[in-house]
Design a protein around this motif. Structure first.
Motif, PDB file in Angstrom:
ATOM      1  N   LEU A 148       0.226  12.790  20.323  1.00 38.17           N
ATOM      2  CA  LEU A 148      -1.205  12.858  20.664  1.00 38.17           C
ATOM      3  C   LEU A 148      -1.424  12.809  22.181  1.00 38.17           C
ATOM      4  CD1 LEU A 148      -3.115  10.451  18.232  1.00 38.17           C
ATOM      5  CD2 LEU A 148      -3.738  12.813  18.734  1.00 38.17           C
TER       6      LEU A 148
ATOM      7  N   TYR B 178      -7.961   0.469   5.127  1.00 38.56           N
ATOM      8  CA  TYR B 178      -7.943   1.558   6.133  1.00 38.56           C
ATOM      9  C   TYR B 178      -9.254   2.319   6.020  1.00 38.56           C
ATOM     10  CZ  TYR B 178      -2.799   1.035   6.276  1.00 38.56           C
ATOM     11  OH  TYR B 178      -1.509   0.572   6.396  1.00 38.56           O
TER      12      TYR B 178
ATOM     13  N   PHE C 211      -7.112   5.399  12.563  1.00 42.38           N
ATOM     14  CA  PHE C 211      -6.185   4.411  13.110  1.00 42.38           C
ATOM     15  C   PHE C 211      -6.386   4.389  14.624  1.00 42.38           C
ATOM     16  CE2 PHE C 211      -1.632   3.315  14.256  1.00 42.38           C
ATOM     17  CZ  PHE C 211      -1.667   2.038  13.725  1.00 42.38           C
TER      18      PHE C 211
ATOM     19  N   ASN D  68       7.250   9.891  17.984  1.00 41.32           N
ATOM     20  CA  ASN D  68       6.236   9.350  17.073  1.00 41.32           C
ATOM     21  C   ASN D  68       4.931  10.124  17.259  1.00 41.32           C
ATOM     22  OD1 ASN D  68       4.575   7.966  19.172  1.00 41.32           O
ATOM     23  ND2 ASN D  68       6.420   6.735  19.392  1.00 41.32           N
ATOM     24  N   GLY D  69       3.980   9.872  16.392  1.00 40.93           N
ATOM     25  CA  GLY D  69       2.725  10.611  16.419  1.00 40.93           C
ATOM     26  C   GLY D  69       1.870  10.263  17.630  1.00 40.93           C
TER      27      GLY D  69
ATOM     28  N   THR E 117      -5.586   7.130  17.530  1.00 41.12           N
ATOM     29  CA  THR E 117      -6.382   8.327  17.846  1.00 41.12           C
ATOM     30  C   THR E 117      -7.128   8.105  19.159  1.00 41.12           C
ATOM     31  OG1 THR E 117      -6.692   8.639  15.471  1.00 41.12           O
ATOM     32  CG2 THR E 117      -8.109   9.935  16.928  1.00 41.12           C
TER      33      THR E 117
ATOM     34  N   TYR F 264      -3.003   9.086   0.557  1.00 43.27           N
ATOM     35  CA  TYR F 264      -3.697   7.790   0.397  1.00 43.27           C
ATOM     36  C   TYR F 264      -4.540   7.875  -0.866  1.00 43.27           C
ATOM     37  CZ  TYR F 264      -2.473   6.793   5.271  1.00 43.27           C
ATOM     38  OH  TYR F 264      -1.771   6.561   6.440  1.00 43.27           O
TER      39      TYR F 264
ATOM     40  N   LYS G 168       4.226   7.400   6.116  1.00 45.25           N
ATOM     41  CA  LYS G 168       3.648   8.725   5.867  1.00 45.25           C
ATOM     42  C   LYS G 168       4.381   9.461   4.728  1.00 45.25           C
ATOM     43  CE  LYS G 168       0.570   8.444   9.135  1.00 45.25           C
ATOM     44  NZ  LYS G 168       0.423   6.995   9.223  1.00 45.25           N
TER      45      LYS G 168
ATOM     46  N   ARG H  55      -4.891  -1.969   1.259  1.00 44.51           N
ATOM     47  CA  ARG H  55      -5.285  -2.092   2.676  1.00 44.51           C
ATOM     48  C   ARG H  55      -6.669  -1.517   2.911  1.00 44.51           C
ATOM     49  NH1 ARG H  55      -0.827  -3.308   6.164  1.00 44.51           N
ATOM     50  NH2 ARG H  55      -2.258  -2.980   7.865  1.00 44.51           N
TER      51      ARG H  55
ATOM     52  N   GLY I  60       8.506   9.150  13.911  1.00 43.43           N
ATOM     53  CA  GLY I  60       8.566  10.551  14.320  1.00 43.43           C
ATOM     54  C   GLY I  60       7.192  11.152  14.367  1.00 43.43           C
TER      55      GLY I  60
ATOM     56  N   VAL J 252       0.837  -1.206   0.000  1.00 41.97           N
ATOM     57  CA  VAL J 252       0.000   0.000   0.000  1.00 41.97           C
ATOM     58  C   VAL J 252       0.871   1.256   0.000  1.00 41.97           C
ATOM     59  CG1 VAL J 252      -0.276   0.124   2.538  1.00 41.97           C
ATOM     60  CG2 VAL J 252      -2.061   1.048   1.042  1.00 41.97           C
TER      61      VAL J 252
HETATM   62  N1  T4K Z   1      -3.277   8.993  13.991  1.00 41.01           N
HETATM   63  C1  T4K Z   1      -3.542   8.509  12.775  1.00 41.01           C
HETATM   64  C2  T4K Z   1      -4.749   8.987  12.058  1.00 41.01           C
HETATM   65  C3  T4K Z   1      -2.682   7.572  12.196  1.00 41.01           C
HETATM   66  O1  T4K Z   1      -2.957   7.064  10.969  1.00 41.01           O
HETATM   67  C4  T4K Z   1      -1.524   7.159  12.899  1.00 41.01           C
HETATM   68  C5  T4K Z   1      -0.633   6.165  12.323  1.00 41.01           C
HETATM   69  C6  T4K Z   1      -1.286   7.730  14.160  1.00 41.01           C
HETATM   70  C7  T4K Z   1      -2.188   8.644  14.688  1.00 41.01           C
HETATM   71  C8  T4K Z   1      -0.096   7.351  14.997  1.00 41.01           C
HETATM   72  O2  T4K Z   1       1.107   7.838  14.460  1.00 41.01           O
HETATM   73  P1  T4K Z   1       2.482   7.019  14.766  1.00 41.01           P
HETATM   74  O3  T4K Z   1       2.552   6.808  16.242  1.00 41.01           O
HETATM   75  O4  T4K Z   1       2.426   5.741  13.982  1.00 41.01           O
HETATM   76  O5  T4K Z   1       3.546   7.974  14.269  1.00 41.01           O
HETATM   77  C9  T4K Z   1       0.421   1.913   9.721  1.00 41.01           C
HETATM   78  C10 T4K Z   1       1.378   2.703  10.576  1.00 41.01           C
HETATM   79  O6  T4K Z   1       2.128   1.889  11.466  1.00 41.01           O
HETATM   80  C11 T4K Z   1       0.777   3.818  11.342  1.00 41.01           C
HETATM   81  O7  T4K Z   1       1.815   4.746  11.597  1.00 41.01           O
HETATM   82  C12 T4K Z   1      -0.311   4.528  10.532  1.00 41.01           C
HETATM   83  N2  T4K Z   1      -0.983   5.532  11.285  1.00 41.01           N
HETATM   84  C13 T4K Z   1      -1.305   3.536  10.010  1.00 41.01           C
HETATM   85  C14 T4K Z   1      -2.400   4.166   9.193  1.00 41.01           C
HETATM   86  O8  T4K Z   1      -0.634   2.622   9.175  1.00 41.01           O
HETATM   87  P2  T4K Z   1      -0.038  -0.647   9.666  1.00 41.01           P
HETATM   88  O9  T4K Z   1      -0.279  -1.614  10.764  1.00 41.01           O
HETATM   89  O10 T4K Z   1      -0.939  -0.619   8.520  1.00 41.01           O
HETATM   90  O11 T4K Z   1       1.490  -0.721   9.150  1.00 41.01           O
HETATM   91  P3  T4K Z   1       2.237  -1.852   8.329  1.00 41.01           P
HETATM   92  O12 T4K Z   1       3.453  -2.194   9.070  1.00 41.01           O
HETATM   93  O13 T4K Z   1       1.287  -2.941   7.981  1.00 41.01           O
HETATM   94  O14 T4K Z   1       2.682  -1.062   7.021  1.00 41.01           O
HETATM   95  C15 T4K Z   1       1.885  -0.910   5.862  1.00 41.01           C
HETATM   96  C16 T4K Z   1       2.733  -1.198   4.622  1.00 41.01           C
HETATM   97  O15 T4K Z   1       3.744  -0.215   4.498  1.00 41.01           O
HETATM   98  C17 T4K Z   1       3.462  -2.520   4.661  1.00 41.01           C
HETATM   99  O16 T4K Z   1       2.665  -3.492   4.066  1.00 41.01           O
HETATM  100  C18 T4K Z   1       4.702  -2.283   3.844  1.00 41.01           C
HETATM  101  C19 T4K Z   1       4.948  -0.796   3.985  1.00 41.01           C
HETATM  102  N3  T4K Z   1       6.051  -0.507   4.904  1.00 41.01           N
HETATM  103  C20 T4K Z   1       5.799  -0.351   6.244  1.00 41.01           C
HETATM  104  C21 T4K Z   1       6.824  -0.092   7.119  1.00 41.01           C
HETATM  105  C22 T4K Z   1       6.581   0.065   8.597  1.00 41.01           C
HETATM  106  C23 T4K Z   1       7.334  -0.386   4.399  1.00 41.01           C
HETATM  107  O17 T4K Z   1       7.542  -0.543   3.193  1.00 41.01           O
HETATM  108  N4  T4K Z   1       8.348  -0.069   5.258  1.00 41.01           N
HETATM  109  C24 T4K Z   1       8.159   0.075   6.599  1.00 41.01           C
HETATM  110  O18 T4K Z   1       9.117   0.369   7.344  1.00 41.01           O
HETATM  111  O19 T4K Z   1      -0.038   0.774  10.396  1.00 41.01           O
END
Ligand code: T4K
Length: 368
Positions: free
Chosen positions: A65, A313, A85, A60-61, A88, A283, A185, A311, A192, A8
């Protein structure tokens, strides 16, 4: 055509050799964290880039928050969206605050402002809306409601880096806005985040809160947390900023390709672009309607079978998770729009390094 997996998203990484001089400087001065030179430089650079007055960087975010709620001493009940997500709503639970979920607007995926008032009680102290996918909330109406009832507004702008409305940065709205610089992001520092704040006094309080509440060597003014961004992350952010225009322009190109190629596909609904918004293309959500030959989950699986990892989302809604589902405001009957959209949404891959061949593969798989 190659059948390489397409996710994604994929983080943008500048050429490695461009990062080496930053590392050399850190190795020379041995300042690794606690508000070092790169941290200060990135805060300044981001204020300029985003067109905001004050920014406090975080690890991190989510910590941003949690700390934003602490900074404004938010308590009691907070009105928020189920369509986000989990971080929040988790930030509220971490502060002992009760989330009150309100339905969303189908055109923006964001809190429906008209539904907020009915959810206000004497315990309500704030509203926590999300600029979901970087689409701006109805900031004027939300501010009017907040002003009428004396509520704080904290925007979860995790998706909204660089988004502008007609008055400038979307991050200027409300009392505070938080950003995420997670790997997924548009602008990433590996991990971050940040809080955008309106004045230096609030920034100072936030800076204390993210450093254990330490004001000076002998003074601790609050039960703060360790939310600091390290020098290595800040240095990476400075380098990323040099590439950000290219990142946005390629994202825009991809958005345009999807819109053009999918506009006549029956049963695929694409949110309309607003002329008043300068978007960040973070997105690419589509809604799978009844006229589409497959259900959303069948399509999700079909893409997966083609090595394309779109995904859902944000499915399930936050209100479906065990720590939230018992709340009165979590009942699906009160959240018809969010429930419907969570059942239809699919976010398609969008990131700067995706190739046009990969885009063709995705589009072909969507044309059933
Ligand atoms: N508020 C909102 C509205 C948010 O969307 C988020 C985070 C936050 C607050 C909190 O911010 P942070 O504390 O995270 O800074 C992901 C992220 O982990 C998350 O940061 C994000 N929102 C959320 C919408 O998406 P997952 O569980 O979908 O991540 P993951 O590991 O399945 O990654 C998705 C795809 O991205 C993977 O299939 C491959 C790619 N990827 C991912 C990572 C981590 C890479 O290519 N490299 C990487 O290092 O949550």
């Amino acid at each position: 055509m190659s059948n390489k997996p397409v996710f994604v998203t994929q983080p943008y990484l500048p050429p490695l050799e461009e990062f080496i001089p930053y590392l050399e400087k850190i190795w020379d001065n041995k300042i690794l964290t606690n508000g070092g030179p790169y941290h200060q430089e990135l805060e300044k650079a981001l204020c300029e880039y985003l067109g905001v007055e004050h920014i406090a960087l975080f690890a991190n975010g989510t910590l941003a928050l949690v700390s934003a709620l602490q900074a404004l001493r938010v308590t009691g009940e907070v009105i928020t969206t189920p369509y986000s997500f989990v971080a929040t709503a988790h930030s509220l639970l971490w502060n002992g605050i009760k989330p009150v979920f309100v339905d969303i607007d189908p055109s923006t995926f964001n809190l429906k402002a008209e539904k907020i008032e009915a959810a206000i009680t004497p315990q309500t102290t704030a509203i926590l809306p999300v600029h979901c996918y970087g689409y701006p909330c109805d900031t004027d109406r939300i501010q009017q409601i907040a002003d009428s009832y004396g509520l704080k507004v904290i925007y979860d702008a995790a998706h909204a880096f660089g988004v502008k409305d007609q008055g400038g940065s979307i991050l200027r709205h409300g009392d505070l806005s938080i950003l995420s610089f997670h790997a997924t992001k548009v602008f990433n520092t590996f991990e971050g985040g940040a809080i955008i704040c309106p004045d230096s006094k609030t920034k100072q309080r936030i800076d204390y809160l993210k450093n254990f509440g330490i004001a000076d060597e002998t003074t601790v003014v609050a039960p703060g947390i360790n939310g600091k961004m390290s020098e290595i992350h800040a240095a990476f952010g400075l380098l990323q900023l040099q590439h950000i225009d290219r990142v946005f322009s390629r994202r825009q190109e991809i958005d345009e390709i999807y819109r053009e190629q999918l506009k006549d596909v029956k049963g695929i609904h694409i949110a309309e672009k607003s002329e008043e918004v300068s978007a960040n293309y973070s997105y690419f959500p589509i809604l799978i309607e009844a006229e589409y030959p497959l259900s959303r989950d069948e399509l999700y699986q079909r893409l997966k079978d083609n090595n394309i990892f779109a995904r859902r989302y944000f499915y399930p809604l936050i209100t479906e998770f065990p720590m939230y589902r018992g709340l009165p405001s979590s009942q699906r009957s009160g959240l018809p729009v969010a429930s419907e959209i969570a059942g239809k949404v699919l976010c398609l891959p969008i990131y700067p390094d995706i190739s046009n061949n990969e885009l063709s593969r995705i589009i072909a798989a969507l044309k059933v």
